[in-house]
Every structure is written in structure tokens, then in C-alpha cells.
Design a protein around this motif. Sequence first.
Motif, PDB file in Angstrom:
ATOM      1  N   UNK A 122     -59.955  43.401  19.919  1.00  0.00           N
ATOM      2  CA  UNK A 122     -59.105  44.187  19.027  1.00  0.00           C
ATOM      3  C   UNK A 122     -59.188  45.660  19.389  1.00  0.00           C
ATOM      4  N   UNK A 123     -58.020  46.285  19.491  1.00  0.00           N
ATOM      5  CA  UNK A 123     -57.952  47.713  19.789  1.00  0.00           C
ATOM      6  C   UNK A 123     -57.515  48.465  18.534  1.00  0.00           C
ATOM      7  N   UNK A 124     -57.890  49.729  18.459  1.00  0.00           N
ATOM      8  CA  UNK A 124     -57.397  50.540  17.363  1.00  0.00           C
ATOM      9  C   UNK A 124     -58.190  51.818  17.265  1.00  0.00           C
ATOM     10  N   UNK A 149     -54.622  39.878  28.593  1.00  0.00           N
ATOM     11  CA  UNK A 149     -54.138  38.739  27.797  1.00  0.00           C
ATOM     12  C   UNK A 149     -54.971  38.522  26.528  1.00  0.00           C
ATOM     13  N   UNK A 150     -56.110  39.211  26.427  1.00  0.00           N
ATOM     14  CA  UNK A 150     -56.939  39.069  25.221  1.00  0.00           C
ATOM     15  C   UNK A 150     -56.739  40.225  24.238  1.00  0.00           C
ATOM     16  N   UNK A 151     -55.897  41.202  24.598  1.00  0.00           N
ATOM     17  CA  UNK A 151     -55.823  42.417  23.788  1.00  0.00           C
ATOM     18  C   UNK A 151     -54.856  42.278  22.616  1.00  0.00           C
ATOM     19  N   UNK A 152     -55.265  42.818  21.473  1.00  0.00           N
ATOM     20  CA  UNK A 152     -54.377  42.915  20.319  1.00  0.00           C
ATOM     21  C   UNK A 152     -54.653  44.255  19.649  1.00  0.00           C
ATOM     22  N   UNK A 153     -53.585  44.987  19.321  1.00  0.00           N
ATOM     23  CA  UNK A 153     -53.749  46.320  18.736  1.00  0.00           C
ATOM     24  C   UNK A 153     -53.577  46.329  17.227  1.00  0.00           C
ATOM     25  N   UNK A 154     -54.340  47.181  16.566  1.00  0.00           N
ATOM     26  CA  UNK A 154     -54.112  47.404  15.136  1.00  0.00           C
ATOM     27  C   UNK A 154     -53.596  48.817  14.956  1.00  0.00           C
ATOM     28  N   UNK A 155     -52.680  48.965  14.012  1.00  0.00           N
ATOM     29  CA  UNK A 155     -52.246  50.305  13.661  1.00  0.00           C
ATOM     30  C   UNK A 155     -52.254  50.399  12.136  1.00  0.00           C
ATOM     31  N   UNK A 156     -52.057  51.612  11.617  1.00  0.00           N
ATOM     32  CA  UNK A 156     -52.227  51.833  10.178  1.00  0.00           C
ATOM     33  C   UNK A 156     -51.411  53.046   9.774  1.00  0.00           C
ATOM     34  N   UNK A 157     -51.004  53.084   8.536  1.00  0.00           N
ATOM     35  CA  UNK A 157     -50.282  54.245   8.037  1.00  0.00           C
ATOM     36  C   UNK A 157     -51.184  55.482   8.088  1.00  0.00           C
ATOM     37  N   UNK A 158     -50.728  56.586   8.712  1.00  0.00           N
ATOM     38  CA  UNK A 158     -51.600  57.757   8.887  1.00  0.00           C
ATOM     39  C   UNK A 158     -52.098  58.347   7.559  1.00  0.00           C
ATOM     40  N   UNK A 206     -49.403  43.251  22.009  1.00  0.00           N
ATOM     41  CA  UNK A 206     -48.920  42.971  20.657  1.00  0.00           C
ATOM     42  C   UNK A 206     -49.743  43.745  19.634  1.00  0.00           C
ATOM     43  N   UNK A 207     -49.109  44.246  18.586  1.00  0.00           N
ATOM     44  CA  UNK A 207     -49.889  44.954  17.566  1.00  0.00           C
ATOM     45  C   UNK A 207     -49.297  44.770  16.176  1.00  0.00           C
ATOM     46  N   UNK A 208     -50.079  45.198  15.192  1.00  0.00           N
ATOM     47  CA  UNK A 208     -49.769  44.919  13.799  1.00  0.00           C
ATOM     48  C   UNK A 208     -50.235  46.091  12.946  1.00  0.00           C
ATOM     49  N   UNK A 209     -49.428  46.407  11.920  1.00  0.00           N
ATOM     50  CA  UNK A 209     -49.825  47.440  10.978  1.00  0.00           C
ATOM     51  C   UNK A 209     -50.645  46.810   9.845  1.00  0.00           C
ATOM     52  N   UNK A 248     -55.517  38.150  10.491  1.00  0.00           N
ATOM     53  CA  UNK A 248     -56.209  37.181  11.345  1.00  0.00           C
ATOM     54  C   UNK A 248     -55.260  36.067  11.775  1.00  0.00           C
ATOM     55  N   UNK A 249     -54.491  35.556  10.827  1.00  0.00           N
ATOM     56  CA  UNK A 249     -53.543  34.487  11.135  1.00  0.00           C
ATOM     57  C   UNK A 249     -52.538  34.919  12.187  1.00  0.00           C
ATOM     58  N   UNK A 250     -52.026  36.145  12.056  1.00  0.00           N
ATOM     59  CA  UNK A 250     -51.019  36.626  13.001  1.00  0.00           C
ATOM     60  C   UNK A 250     -51.610  36.869  14.388  1.00  0.00           C
ATOM     61  N   UNK A 251     -52.830  37.347  14.430  1.00  0.00           N
ATOM     62  CA  UNK A 251     -53.484  37.555  15.726  1.00  0.00           C
ATOM     63  C   UNK A 251     -53.670  36.213  16.437  1.00  0.00           C
ATOM     64  N   UNK A 252     -54.081  35.202  15.685  1.00  0.00           N
ATOM     65  CA  UNK A 252     -54.321  33.890  16.292  1.00  0.00           C
ATOM     66  C   UNK A 252     -53.037  33.295  16.857  1.00  0.00           C
ATOM     67  N   UNK A 253     -51.932  33.565  16.189  1.00  0.00           N
ATOM     68  CA  UNK A 253     -50.660  33.082  16.726  1.00  0.00           C
ATOM     69  C   UNK A 253     -50.267  33.879  17.965  1.00  0.00           C
ATOM     70  N   UNK A 254     -50.353  35.212  17.879  1.00  0.00           N
ATOM     71  CA  UNK A 254     -49.926  36.061  18.992  1.00  0.00           C
ATOM     72  C   UNK A 254     -50.706  35.748  20.263  1.00  0.00           C
TER      73      UNK A 254
END
Lengths: 273, 273
Positions: free
Chosen positions: A151-153, A198-207, A246-249, A259-265
Motif C-alpha cells: 500500500x502506498x500513500x 503489480x502489487x502496488x495500490x495507492x491510497x489518497x485522502x481529502x486534504x 490503482x488507487x482509492x480515496x 480492503x474489499x476494493x483492494x482485493x478486487x483490484x
Amino acid sequence: MAEIKNCAIFYVSDGTAITAETVGRSLITQFTGINFIEKRLAFINNVETAQAAADLIKNTPSDYQRLVINTVVDIELRKIIHSAGGLKLDPFNRLLRRIEKNLGVKSDPGVGRTHGMLDSTSYNARIEATNFALSHDDGVNLNLQKADLILLGVSRSGKTPTCLYLALHYGLKAANYPITDEDLERMKLPDDVMMHKQKLFGLTIDPFRLSQIRSERRPNSRYAALKKCQMEVSDAEVIYHRNQIPFLNTTLTSIEEISGKIMIALDLNKRLY
Amino acid sequence: MAEIKNCAIFYVSDGTAITAETVGRSLITQFTGINFIEKRLAFINNVETAQAAADLIKNTPSDYQRLVINTVVDIELRKIIHSAGGLKLDPFNRLLRRIEKNLGVKSDPGVGRTHGMLDSTSYNARIEATNFALSHDDGVNLNLQKADLILLGVSRSGKTPTCLYLALHYGLKAANYPITDEDLERMKLPDDVMMHKQKLFGLTIDPFRLSQIRSERRPNSRYAALKKCQMEVSDAEVIYHRNQIPFLNTTLTSIEEISGKIMIALDLNKRLY
């Protein structure tokens, strides 16, 4: 305007009551305008505890409706609990009968109760994954080769709780790499990280939210300044875009959902224990 | 002898599918002699994903029976999924109708789906509790005043995963105090810990299992020697007994069950969010 209704919902089980609670909560979230109070009655496995549970249900204030999600298996204990009144809801009985008929096999309720014990392989995998998440937290001591995902962020974007959830629930080895000021300046991630693309997934957040979270940790710091948070978040998102990560807010998303969305992505569902 | 039956069970949901999975797993653990494979189909929320899910269900090998736990709310999407065949199981529909009738209120299925977002207070409590557990792990930086509970145990007896589970799920601030060689020599716990007696819960573990776990970490060490593990465990149990600290053997118990029992023993259920 209609009066607000009060309702007490009881999750009664001879085990942890987690399943009864999951079902009950899923049901009550579909009702608005009702003031629900919840009470978990776990490990109801003898006459004394069943009687105590029944008394508690009986003593609900009279202006409350009562719902009783009862997953206790023993028939005598079920009777004691039902003697307390309230709407009796059994989520399993009818489904079990239908599955029995479909498969042509009788169920054995005793088996389910020892599930926790039978499952020691997956249990050990979960503990091992939790230790992995703890020892690969915030970029320390990285061994990304062994990780199922990374997980990146930026700092405080929600990486750690998500890694721990994935480990505790799914036995996934989740490492986490905090994007550094240096990465943001160069607008790229280290090669050691990118080689596991291929293992990377990013997290982002409202500033705004990020600034609030960081302020609780270090009030009035440059680290928590809204301006700094805005720049970090926007630069991190550019890095994700450029590298097709791929990333998610996470701002309005629960840990379960993230977690569910990361597992699908990352196509990690196949690892379901 | 009867042939072993194969069965594929699908957890289909417009959300994370965690609820469908919890229900399904609880059902299938009550059957023995069936070879179950499980597949989670989460975030089925448009025609494309529903069609893909239906195709996947349809393509199950023909020697497998198929069970479909379907909690998708949208009627059109439900139809697409059901077109794939298999035994259709909806754990909620009937229960919802009964609750509606009992409370005299219609349910609103749209509400449940945004539950994750509405719940941000409890969400923040869970994140905060997780950070607390991480910063109060293995006796470091103890601020026991703020803790809801304090787990005791010798090294590798299962304290950390349990603390994290209690934090992530219930927003409980769980600190953990590793019993040291010095404590075992003196056969007592430090005063700083004992002053919070009502918050204490002990973990214990089978010495053979403990030796195995420690050996993975430090092979052939004194730390991992069976003799040493036996002495530590037995002395720790004496300390629990003498001080009337409730305790539990974690060897064959799942994290969920340990957590549930701790919450009952320390009367923490009232903190349910």
C-alpha cells in the motif's frame, strides 16, 4: 411528525455472536427514523447464562420494541431465550433446511461451534500476516518480495489500519510504503518499490481531513498545514496516474470497503481461506 | 462409502460481500463430508459486473452443486445473477419483512449501502484505537490510564493480534504488557500495572506451541527452548491465579473468540458502537 420509535436488538449466540451481530446490523441499517440500541449476548451455552440473557431481554424498558436475533443451537436454551418475548429472528434455520435438501446431506450443528479450532492453518496464516504487517509498517525493514500487496500513500492516509485488517481477516501479507517528500520532489517512486508494480495500490485522502488528522498528532506543524497536505495529496495522485497504479480515496470509506476494493483490484480474492 | 460431494458457494453483494460471506461461512461449517469452494463476488452494482458474476457462476464445473448467497438489492441485477442457476439463498429478505411488520416501518435498502460513510464517528474511534494499540505494543511507551484494557502474557502468547482486533473492530483501546523475566523471578507484576487491576486480562498458551512459534523467530535459542517456555507459562499462570486476573488459553482459540471472551470478562460489551 411521527414519534421516533425505540427498538432494542439483541444478538444472542452460543459463540462470539459476531455472525448474529453482522446479520443484525445489516438489517437495522436499512431502517431510518428508529432509535436502535444493540446488545450482544455471547457465549450463551448453559441454563444459567440463557436465563440471565432472558432476564435482560425481559427487562427492556417498556417503550422499546424488542428484536431477538438468536443463533443458539441447543433447543432447550433457545426456549429459555424465547420465553423472554420480543420478535424472534433466526437467520439460519430456514437456509440450512434448504441447503440440506439441495445437497441431500444433513447438517451437524455441533461442527460449526468448533470452527475456530479446526481452522488453525488459516489462523496461523493470519497471525503470520499480522506480524508481517507490523514489521513492514511505514517503510521500515522492507522485504517486498514476500508481500502479497504494497500500500502506498502519504503519511496518515490510512495505510496501517488497512494493512492490519487485510492481515487479520484474510491472512494477506500487506506491506506499506509511505511516500516521502523526496519521492514527491522527484515525482517518482524508488526503483525497489516500482519493481513490484503489480502489487502496488495507492491510497489518497481529502486534504482537509488529512490536515485535521495530522493536527491531532502535531498541532500547528508544517506537517499538518493544509497547504502542505494539499500539495502532497495532489502530487501523490499524479504519481499514481502516471504509473497506472490503482488507487482509492479513503476519506468516506470504511476499512472493510477499502480492503474489499483492494482485493478486487489486485485480484487477491482467490486467497480467500 | 459415499462419494465426497463438491459444492461451490458464491457470496454476491453490491458492497464488500463481508456480510454475505459471514452468513455463508456460518452455514457451510455445519456440513461435514462436503468439499466446499468459496468465491466472493463483491461490488456487483451494474449490469456489466452482474453479467460477469452470472457467467462465472454458470461456468462452475458440472460436478459441483452451486449455492448462491445473494444480498444484491437492485431487482434487475438480482435477476441477472439468478439467471445463472444454482440454489438461491437470500438471508435478509424474509427477516426484513418480519421486522417491517413488527415495527410498522418500511425499510429503505438504499440506506444500508452507505452505512460505511455514515459511521464516521465509530470509524475514527477504530482508527484512534488502532494507533493506540500500535503505540502501546509490547510495553513500550505505556499510558495505561487511557487504556480500556491491558492484555498480559509472555512473549508470543498472542497479545498483539488480539489488541489489534479489539481496536479495529470495537474501537477499544487495548494496551499490552509483556510479562518479563524479572516479573517471573519476583512472581509479581509491576505496581504501575497492578494499579489498573480491573483492566487486566491474561493470555496463556500451550508451552509446546509457544516453543514452536518462538523457534520460527529465533531457532535454537534459549528463548525458544521448551523448558524455558514451560517455566514461563506456568509461572505466568500462577501470577494470574494469585492476583485473580481472568485469563484464557489461546492455543486453540480464534482471535474472534478470544476477543469476545475478553469483552465479557471485563464487561466491555457496553462499548459496542
